[in-house]
Motif scaffolding. Structure first.
Motif, PDB file in Angstrom:
ATOM      1  N   HIS A  62      41.936  39.942  33.894  1.00  0.00           N
ATOM      2  CA  HIS A  62      41.737  39.999  35.318  1.00  0.00           C
ATOM      3  C   HIS A  62      42.194  39.010  36.054  1.00  0.00           C
ATOM      4  N   GLY A  63      42.734  39.411  37.274  1.00  0.00           N
ATOM      5  CA  GLY A  63      43.224  38.374  38.368  1.00  0.00           C
ATOM      6  C   GLY A  63      42.052  37.566  39.235  1.00  0.00           C
ATOM      7  N   ALA A  64      41.994  36.348  39.191  1.00  0.00           N
ATOM      8  CA  ALA A  64      40.873  35.787  39.898  1.00  0.00           C
ATOM      9  C   ALA A  64      40.998  35.964  41.226  1.00  0.00           C
ATOM     10  N   LEU A  65      42.174  36.277  41.687  1.00  0.00           N
ATOM     11  CA  LEU A  65      42.186  36.509  43.321  1.00  0.00           C
ATOM     12  C   LEU A  65      42.218  38.089  43.617  1.00  0.00           C
ATOM     13  N   ASP A  66      41.897  38.971  42.746  1.00  0.00           N
ATOM     14  CA  ASP A  66      41.805  40.375  42.908  1.00  0.00           C
ATOM     15  C   ASP A  66      40.766  40.774  44.116  1.00  0.00           C
ATOM     16  N   PRO A  67      41.080  41.190  45.233  1.00  0.00           N
ATOM     17  CA  PRO A  67      40.128  41.442  46.231  1.00  0.00           C
ATOM     18  C   PRO A  67      39.471  42.730  45.771  1.00  0.00           C
ATOM     19  N   HIS A  68      40.034  43.438  45.102  1.00  0.00           N
ATOM     20  CA  HIS A  68      39.454  44.916  44.300  1.00  0.00           C
ATOM     21  C   HIS A  68      38.394  44.607  43.236  1.00  0.00           C
ATOM     22  N   GLY A  69      38.413  43.357  42.773  1.00  0.00           N
ATOM     23  CA  GLY A  69      37.591  42.976  41.608  1.00  0.00           C
ATOM     24  C   GLY A  69      37.042  41.611  41.782  1.00  0.00           C
ATOM     25  N   PRO A  70      36.240  41.379  42.826  1.00  0.00           N
ATOM     26  CA  PRO A  70      35.774  39.930  43.142  1.00  0.00           C
ATOM     27  C   PRO A  70      34.919  39.320  41.902  1.00  0.00           C
ATOM     28  N   MET A  71      34.612  38.099  42.055  1.00  0.00           N
ATOM     29  CA  MET A  71      34.162  37.468  40.895  1.00  0.00           C
ATOM     30  C   MET A  71      32.695  37.906  40.739  1.00  0.00           C
ATOM     31  N   SER A  72      32.098  38.504  41.806  1.00  0.00           N
ATOM     32  CA  SER A  72      30.789  38.900  41.607  1.00  0.00           C
ATOM     33  C   SER A  72      30.714  40.167  40.497  1.00  0.00           C
ATOM     34  N   HIS A  73      31.922  40.922  40.578  1.00  0.00           N
ATOM     35  CA  HIS A  73      32.137  41.967  39.574  1.00  0.00           C
ATOM     36  C   HIS A  73      32.037  41.544  38.447  1.00  0.00           C
ATOM     37  N   VAL A  74      32.986  40.370  38.221  1.00  0.00           N
ATOM     38  CA  VAL A  74      33.224  39.737  36.948  1.00  0.00           C
ATOM     39  C   VAL A  74      32.363  39.410  36.111  1.00  0.00           C
ATOM     40  N   THR A  75      31.218  38.700  36.978  1.00  0.00           N
ATOM     41  CA  THR A  75      29.999  38.027  36.307  1.00  0.00           C
ATOM     42  C   THR A  75      29.104  39.219  35.900  1.00  0.00           C
ATOM     43  N   ALA A  76      29.066  40.362  36.975  1.00  0.00           N
ATOM     44  CA  ALA A  76      28.134  41.382  36.544  1.00  0.00           C
ATOM     45  C   ALA A  76      28.547  42.214  35.282  1.00  0.00           C
ATOM     46  N   PHE A  77      29.997  42.446  34.973  1.00  0.00           N
ATOM     47  CA  PHE A  77      30.187  42.830  33.885  1.00  0.00           C
ATOM     48  C   PHE A  77      30.003  42.115  32.605  1.00  0.00           C
ATOM     49  N   ALA A  78      30.262  40.644  32.861  1.00  0.00           N
ATOM     50  CA  ALA A  78      29.868  39.889  31.576  1.00  0.00           C
ATOM     51  C   ALA A  78      28.656  39.834  31.388  1.00  0.00           C
ATOM     52  N   GLU A  79      27.551  40.059  32.253  1.00  0.00           N
ATOM     53  CA  GLU A  79      26.087  40.415  32.026  1.00  0.00           C
ATOM     54  C   GLU A  79      25.778  41.650  31.267  1.00  0.00           C
ATOM     55  N   GLU A  80      26.768  42.627  31.829  1.00  0.00           N
ATOM     56  CA  GLU A  80      26.542  44.176  31.158  1.00  0.00           C
ATOM     57  C   GLU A  80      26.839  44.039  29.591  1.00  0.00           C
ATOM     58  N   MET A  81      27.890  43.384  29.464  1.00  0.00           N
ATOM     59  CA  MET A  81      28.425  43.355  28.147  1.00  0.00           C
ATOM     60  C   MET A  81      27.554  42.585  27.258  1.00  0.00           C
ATOM     61  N   LYS A  82      26.985  41.469  27.713  1.00  0.00           N
ATOM     62  CA  LYS A  82      26.082  40.549  27.015  1.00  0.00           C
ATOM     63  C   LYS A  82      24.732  41.555  26.486  1.00  0.00           C
ATOM     64  N   ASN A  83      24.358  42.214  27.596  1.00  0.00           N
ATOM     65  CA  ASN A  83      23.058  43.052  27.555  1.00  0.00           C
ATOM     66  C   ASN A  83      23.337  44.380  26.568  1.00  0.00           C
ATOM     67  N   ALA A  84      24.507  44.683  26.281  1.00  0.00           N
ATOM     68  CA  ALA A  84      24.953  45.721  25.507  1.00  0.00           C
ATOM     69  C   ALA A  84      25.690  45.349  24.059  1.00  0.00           C
ATOM     70  N   GLY A  85      25.417  43.794  23.736  1.00  0.00           N
ATOM     71  CA  GLY A  85      25.777  43.435  22.574  1.00  0.00           C
ATOM     72  C   GLY A  85      27.253  43.898  22.291  1.00  0.00           C
ATOM     73  N   ALA A  86      28.224  43.872  23.426  1.00  0.00           N
ATOM     74  CA  ALA A  86      29.466  44.273  23.063  1.00  0.00           C
ATOM     75  C   ALA A  86      30.429  43.153  22.457  1.00  0.00           C
ATOM     76  N   ASP A  87      31.376  43.681  21.505  1.00  0.00           N
ATOM     77  CA  ASP A  87      32.369  42.366  21.338  1.00  0.00           C
ATOM     78  C   ASP A  87      33.590  42.443  22.292  1.00  0.00           C
ATOM     79  N   TYR A  88      33.394  41.513  23.315  1.00  0.00           N
ATOM     80  CA  TYR A  88      34.254  41.670  24.145  1.00  0.00           C
ATOM     81  C   TYR A  88      34.841  40.420  24.315  1.00  0.00           C
TER      82      TYR A  88
END
Length: 237
Positions: free
Chosen positions: A164-190
């Protein structure tokens, strides 16, 4: 190396789809398969070029068609199909599965498979993983991390790599942190790699910034390619 390519017509129900197969015909024996999922433009030069790269690395590669006949090149139809697939995971999974069946039917494929998606395709492969697919792994490259249906605990069986690109306006850091939280809750190998100075579409050589927030970044293209190679080495060792 003798790289062979082939246009393959296949179907998802009544929908005609046009995919692109690439394989090193001089390589003996069975090997893993890689599904390439295109960006918003459809199965274009970028998707075919990435398919060739993976074939040169030793995989059997199929660049699938997520749109169908008469959509590519028509902006209104593209927007409609992207919206439809984003909100209808069942239709998305069926469309991906139609391509998986083409790839798995190749006699050179040893049964192991991964999917790599770019931009729109990144969203597609992550949704496919969220569906509980048994595919070995998925890779999202500058794809959307948002979802309307977050993964349930223990629902994700595929390994995941996100570039993921840190400066991606279509995927801001709020989406990145939400995704990480989702993967943690799902117990995913990511794995999640965020590249500094990179915007959206950083692997598209023709992206010159005319489309706001979309710009090729050679260093990140190279670094993410190495990351995918290392991910596949671990996955398919």
């Amino acid at each position: 190396m003798r790289l062979e390519t082939e246009q393959i017509v296949y179907r998802d129900g009544d929908v005609r789809l046009d995919g692109f197969l690439a394989i090193d015909a001089d390589r003996a024996g069975k090997r893993p398969g890689v599904l390439v999922v295109h960006g918003g433009a459809g199965v274009d030069d970028h998707a075919r070029g990435r398919a060739r790269r993976f074939a040169e690395a030793g995989f059997v590669v199929f660049a699938c068609d997520m749109y169908g006949d008469g959509v590519m090149g028509n902006r209104e139809r593209i927007i409609h199909h992207i919206g439809e697939l984003r909100t209808n995971r069942g239709a998305l999974v069926r469309r991906v599965q139609a391509a998986i069946e083409i790839l798995s039917s190749r006699p050179e494929v040893d049964g192991r498979m991964a999917a790599v998606g770019y931009c729109f395709g990144g969203m597609i492969v992550l949704e496919y993983a969220r569906s509980g697919s048994t595919i070995s792994a998925v890779v999202s490259v500058h794809g959307s991390l948002e979802t309307t249906s977050p993964a349930e605990p223990a629902s994700i069986r595929a390994r995941i790599l996100v570039c993921h690109g840190a400066l991606d306006p279509h995927g801001p850091m709020s989406h990145v942190t939400a995704f990480a939280e989702e993967m943690k809750n799902a117990g995913a190998d990511y794995q999640l790699i965020v590249y500094g100075n990179a915007m959206h579409g950083f692997t598209h050589e023709t992206a010159t910034g005319q489309q706001p927030g979309v710009l090729y970044h050679a260093q990140t293209d190279a670094r993410s390619s190495v990351a995918i190679q290392e991910f596949f080495k671990e996955l398919f060792r």
